[in-house]
Scaffold this motif. Sequence first.
Motif, PDB file in Angstrom:
ATOM      1  N   ARG A   3     -51.813 -14.715 -29.193  1.00 54.95           N
ATOM      2  CA  ARG A   3     -51.699 -15.565 -28.006  1.00 54.95           C
ATOM      3  C   ARG A   3     -52.900 -16.492 -27.936  1.00 54.95           C
ATOM      4  NH1 ARG A   3     -48.271 -14.721 -23.868  1.00 54.95           N
ATOM      5  NH2 ARG A   3     -49.768 -15.247 -22.275  1.00 54.95           N
ATOM      6  N   PRO A   4     -52.672 -17.742 -27.535  1.00 55.69           N
ATOM      7  CA  PRO A   4     -53.809 -18.649 -27.354  1.00 55.69           C
ATOM      8  C   PRO A   4     -54.787 -18.104 -26.323  1.00 55.69           C
ATOM      9  CG  PRO A   4     -51.730 -19.843 -27.319  1.00 55.69           C
ATOM     10  CD  PRO A   4     -51.393 -18.379 -27.300  1.00 55.69           C
ATOM     11  N   ARG A   5     -56.049 -18.417 -26.504  1.00 55.94           N
ATOM     12  CA  ARG A   5     -57.087 -17.957 -25.585  1.00 55.94           C
ATOM     13  C   ARG A   5     -56.882 -18.487 -24.162  1.00 55.94           C
ATOM     14  NH1 ARG A   5     -61.599 -16.001 -28.669  1.00 55.94           N
ATOM     15  NH2 ARG A   5     -61.419 -16.675 -30.811  1.00 55.94           N
ATOM     16  N   THR A   6     -56.152 -19.583 -24.017  1.00 56.62           N
ATOM     17  CA  THR A   6     -55.977 -20.216 -22.707  1.00 56.62           C
ATOM     18  C   THR A   6     -54.785 -19.678 -21.926  1.00 56.62           C
ATOM     19  OG1 THR A   6     -54.728 -21.949 -23.803  1.00 56.62           O
ATOM     20  CG2 THR A   6     -57.070 -22.374 -23.389  1.00 56.62           C
ATOM     21  N   ASP A  57     -42.582 -39.436 -34.650  1.00 55.07           N
ATOM     22  CA  ASP A  57     -42.363 -38.231 -33.850  1.00 55.07           C
ATOM     23  C   ASP A  57     -43.478 -38.002 -32.834  1.00 55.07           C
ATOM     24  OD1 ASP A  57     -40.144 -37.900 -35.410  1.00 55.07           O
ATOM     25  OD2 ASP A  57     -40.918 -36.184 -36.518  1.00 55.07           O
ATOM     26  N   TYR A  58     -43.128 -37.237 -31.793  1.00 56.87           N
ATOM     27  CA  TYR A  58     -44.078 -36.822 -30.767  1.00 56.87           C
ATOM     28  C   TYR A  58     -44.313 -35.326 -30.931  1.00 56.87           C
ATOM     29  CZ  TYR A  58     -43.353 -41.297 -28.446  1.00 56.87           C
ATOM     30  OH  TYR A  58     -43.306 -42.630 -28.147  1.00 56.87           O
ATOM     31  N   VAL A  59     -45.575 -34.902 -30.872  1.00 54.44           N
ATOM     32  CA  VAL A  59     -45.930 -33.501 -31.088  1.00 54.44           C
ATOM     33  C   VAL A  59     -46.739 -33.004 -29.892  1.00 54.44           C
ATOM     34  CG1 VAL A  59     -47.055 -31.849 -32.616  1.00 54.44           C
ATOM     35  CG2 VAL A  59     -45.990 -33.908 -33.577  1.00 54.44           C
ATOM     36  N   PHE A  60     -46.352 -31.832 -29.386  1.00 54.57           N
ATOM     37  CA  PHE A  60     -46.990 -31.210 -28.229  1.00 54.57           C
ATOM     38  C   PHE A  60     -47.597 -29.886 -28.668  1.00 54.57           C
ATOM     39  CE2 PHE A  60     -43.381 -33.700 -26.993  1.00 54.57           C
ATOM     40  CZ  PHE A  60     -43.797 -34.414 -25.885  1.00 54.57           C
ATOM     41  N   ALA A  61     -48.875 -29.678 -28.392  1.00 52.65           N
ATOM     42  CA  ALA A  61     -49.519 -28.391 -28.679  1.00 52.65           C
ATOM     43  C   ALA A  61     -49.172 -27.419 -27.556  1.00 52.65           C
ATOM     44  CB  ALA A  61     -51.028 -28.569 -28.782  1.00 52.65           C
ATOM     45  N   LEU A  62     -48.732 -26.228 -27.921  1.00 53.22           N
ATOM     46  CA  LEU A  62     -48.359 -25.214 -26.931  1.00 53.22           C
ATOM     47  C   LEU A  62     -49.582 -24.348 -26.649  1.00 53.22           C
ATOM     48  CD1 LEU A  62     -44.797 -24.339 -28.235  1.00 53.22           C
ATOM     49  CD2 LEU A  62     -45.495 -26.031 -26.536  1.00 53.22           C
ATOM     50  N   ASP A  67     -43.303 -19.297 -24.894  1.00 47.68           N
ATOM     51  CA  ASP A  67     -42.450 -18.718 -23.856  1.00 47.68           C
ATOM     52  C   ASP A  67     -42.784 -19.288 -22.469  1.00 47.68           C
ATOM     53  OD1 ASP A  67     -40.452 -16.987 -22.935  1.00 47.68           O
ATOM     54  OD2 ASP A  67     -41.935 -15.471 -22.382  1.00 47.68           O
ATOM     55  N   VAL A  68     -42.760 -20.617 -22.353  1.00 46.75           N
ATOM     56  CA  VAL A  68     -42.996 -21.273 -21.067  1.00 46.75           C
ATOM     57  C   VAL A  68     -41.732 -22.040 -20.694  1.00 46.75           C
ATOM     58  CG1 VAL A  68     -45.502 -21.402 -21.243  1.00 46.75           C
ATOM     59  CG2 VAL A  68     -44.120 -23.230 -22.197  1.00 46.75           C
ATOM     60  N   ASP A  69     -41.530 -22.239 -19.403  1.00 48.16           N
ATOM     61  CA  ASP A  69     -40.275 -22.827 -18.927  1.00 48.16           C
ATOM     62  C   ASP A  69     -39.995 -24.208 -19.490  1.00 48.16           C
ATOM     63  OD1 ASP A  69     -39.359 -20.664 -17.470  1.00 48.16           O
ATOM     64  OD2 ASP A  69     -40.427 -21.266 -15.661  1.00 48.16           O
ATOM     65  N   TRP A  70     -40.998 -25.078 -19.568  1.00 46.33           N
ATOM     66  CA  TRP A  70     -40.691 -26.430 -20.022  1.00 46.33           C
ATOM     67  C   TRP A  70     -40.174 -26.416 -21.454  1.00 46.33           C
ATOM     68  CZ3 TRP A  70     -42.459 -29.430 -23.993  1.00 46.33           C
ATOM     69  CH2 TRP A  70     -43.649 -29.069 -24.609  1.00 46.33           C
ATOM     70  N   VAL A  71     -40.708 -25.531 -22.304  1.00 45.31           N
ATOM     71  CA  VAL A  71     -40.229 -25.438 -23.686  1.00 45.31           C
ATOM     72  C   VAL A  71     -38.796 -24.907 -23.709  1.00 45.31           C
ATOM     73  CG1 VAL A  71     -40.577 -24.309 -25.927  1.00 45.31           C
ATOM     74  CG2 VAL A  71     -42.545 -25.180 -24.649  1.00 45.31           C
ATOM     75  N   LYS A  72     -38.520 -23.872 -22.932  1.00 47.33           N
ATOM     76  CA  LYS A  72     -37.163 -23.329 -22.867  1.00 47.33           C
ATOM     77  C   LYS A  72     -36.177 -24.392 -22.373  1.00 47.33           C
ATOM     78  CE  LYS A  72     -38.676 -18.632 -21.820  1.00 47.33           C
ATOM     79  NZ  LYS A  72     -38.670 -17.594 -20.782  1.00 47.33           N
ATOM     80  N   ASN A  73     -36.591 -25.171 -21.372  1.00 42.82           N
ATOM     81  CA  ASN A  73     -35.725 -26.221 -20.829  1.00 42.82           C
ATOM     82  C   ASN A  73     -35.450 -27.313 -21.854  1.00 42.82           C
ATOM     83  OD1 ASN A  73     -35.608 -24.918 -18.352  1.00 42.82           O
ATOM     84  ND2 ASN A  73     -37.298 -26.090 -17.487  1.00 42.82           N
ATOM     85  N   VAL A  74     -36.482 -27.730 -22.575  1.00 44.03           N
ATOM     86  CA  VAL A  74     -36.314 -28.773 -23.595  1.00 44.03           C
ATOM     87  C   VAL A  74     -35.411 -28.281 -24.719  1.00 44.03           C
ATOM     88  CG1 VAL A  74     -37.549 -30.033 -25.415  1.00 44.03           C
ATOM     89  CG2 VAL A  74     -38.438 -30.031 -23.086  1.00 44.03           C
ATOM     90  N   LEU A  75     -35.613 -27.053 -25.158  1.00 38.85           N
ATOM     91  CA  LEU A  75     -34.768 -26.499 -26.224  1.00 38.85           C
ATOM     92  C   LEU A  75     -33.321 -26.379 -25.771  1.00 38.85           C
ATOM     93  CD1 LEU A  75     -37.166 -23.757 -27.650  1.00 38.85           C
ATOM     94  CD2 LEU A  75     -36.562 -25.953 -28.708  1.00 38.85           C
ATOM     95  N   VAL A 118     -54.656 -21.954 -30.886  1.00 39.84           N
ATOM     96  CA  VAL A 118     -53.323 -22.541 -30.707  1.00 39.84           C
ATOM     97  C   VAL A 118     -52.720 -22.795 -32.079  1.00 39.84           C
ATOM     98  CG1 VAL A 118     -52.050 -24.538 -29.838  1.00 39.84           C
ATOM     99  CG2 VAL A 118     -53.930 -23.580 -28.509  1.00 39.84           C
ATOM    100  N   THR A 119     -51.527 -22.214 -32.317  1.00 34.26           N
ATOM    101  CA  THR A 119     -50.867 -22.374 -33.616  1.00 34.26           C
ATOM    102  C   THR A 119     -49.405 -22.800 -33.488  1.00 34.26           C
ATOM    103  OG1 THR A 119     -50.312 -20.025 -33.656  1.00 34.26           O
ATOM    104  CG2 THR A 119     -52.364 -20.683 -34.761  1.00 34.26           C
ATOM    105  N   ASP A 120     -48.929 -23.024 -32.254  1.00 33.24           N
ATOM    106  CA  ASP A 120     -47.528 -23.383 -32.054  1.00 33.24           C
ATOM    107  C   ASP A 120     -47.428 -24.763 -31.425  1.00 33.24           C
ATOM    108  OD1 ASP A 120     -46.305 -20.991 -33.059  1.00 33.24           O
ATOM    109  OD2 ASP A 120     -47.082 -19.986 -31.273  1.00 33.24           O
ATOM    110  N   PHE A 121     -46.390 -25.492 -31.827  1.00 32.01           N
ATOM    111  CA  PHE A 121     -46.200 -26.875 -31.428  1.00 32.01           C
ATOM    112  C   PHE A 121     -44.712 -27.153 -31.235  1.00 32.01           C
ATOM    113  CE2 PHE A 121     -49.838 -26.313 -34.090  1.00 32.01           C
ATOM    114  CZ  PHE A 121     -50.836 -26.983 -33.412  1.00 32.01           C
ATOM    115  N   VAL A 122     -44.409 -28.169 -30.436  1.00 27.97           N
ATOM    116  CA  VAL A 122     -43.038 -28.687 -30.350  1.00 27.97           C
ATOM    117  C   VAL A 122     -43.077 -30.101 -30.870  1.00 27.97           C
ATOM    118  CG1 VAL A 122     -41.187 -29.411 -28.794  1.00 27.97           C
ATOM    119  CG2 VAL A 122     -42.338 -27.250 -28.395  1.00 27.97           C
TER     120      VAL A 122
END
Length: 128
Positions: A3-6, A57-62, A67-75, A118-122
């Motif tokens: 998990r990210p430290r943040t 492309d546009y890249v967002f660092a997670l 497992d956050v709502d905005w990612v679930k909604n976009v997917l 942080v190792t995950d991105f959209v």
Amino acid sequence: MTRPRTAWLRPFTNRIVNPISRQVAGHLPWFGIVIVRGRTTGLTRRVPMNVFRDGQDYVFALTYCTDVDWVKNVLAAGGCEIKTLSRIVALRDPVVIHDPSRRLMPWLVRMFLGVMRVTDFVRMRPAA
């Protein structure tokens, strides 16, 4: 998965930081506001985010996790809109990427995200 430290900051960010940053994030470089409809509520959500370009492309660092709502909604919706640099851009084809090398990020951002683990991105492409 590490998990990210943040991740522990998420409640504070949602209540305090996001309402403030929504006022400026859509106008600044490396920032944007993700505009997406909630998958269960149907309400439009506006989430301030760091956003970077990789070619077209546009890249967002997670910075919290995948497992956050905005990612679930976009997917679930297959895309979203983003307001960045005072423009609205429709995005499609979201893909969650696990990349410990953070190769899609600018060098300075890559170093900062490394400290935060942080190792995950959209990644999404413009719709038009």
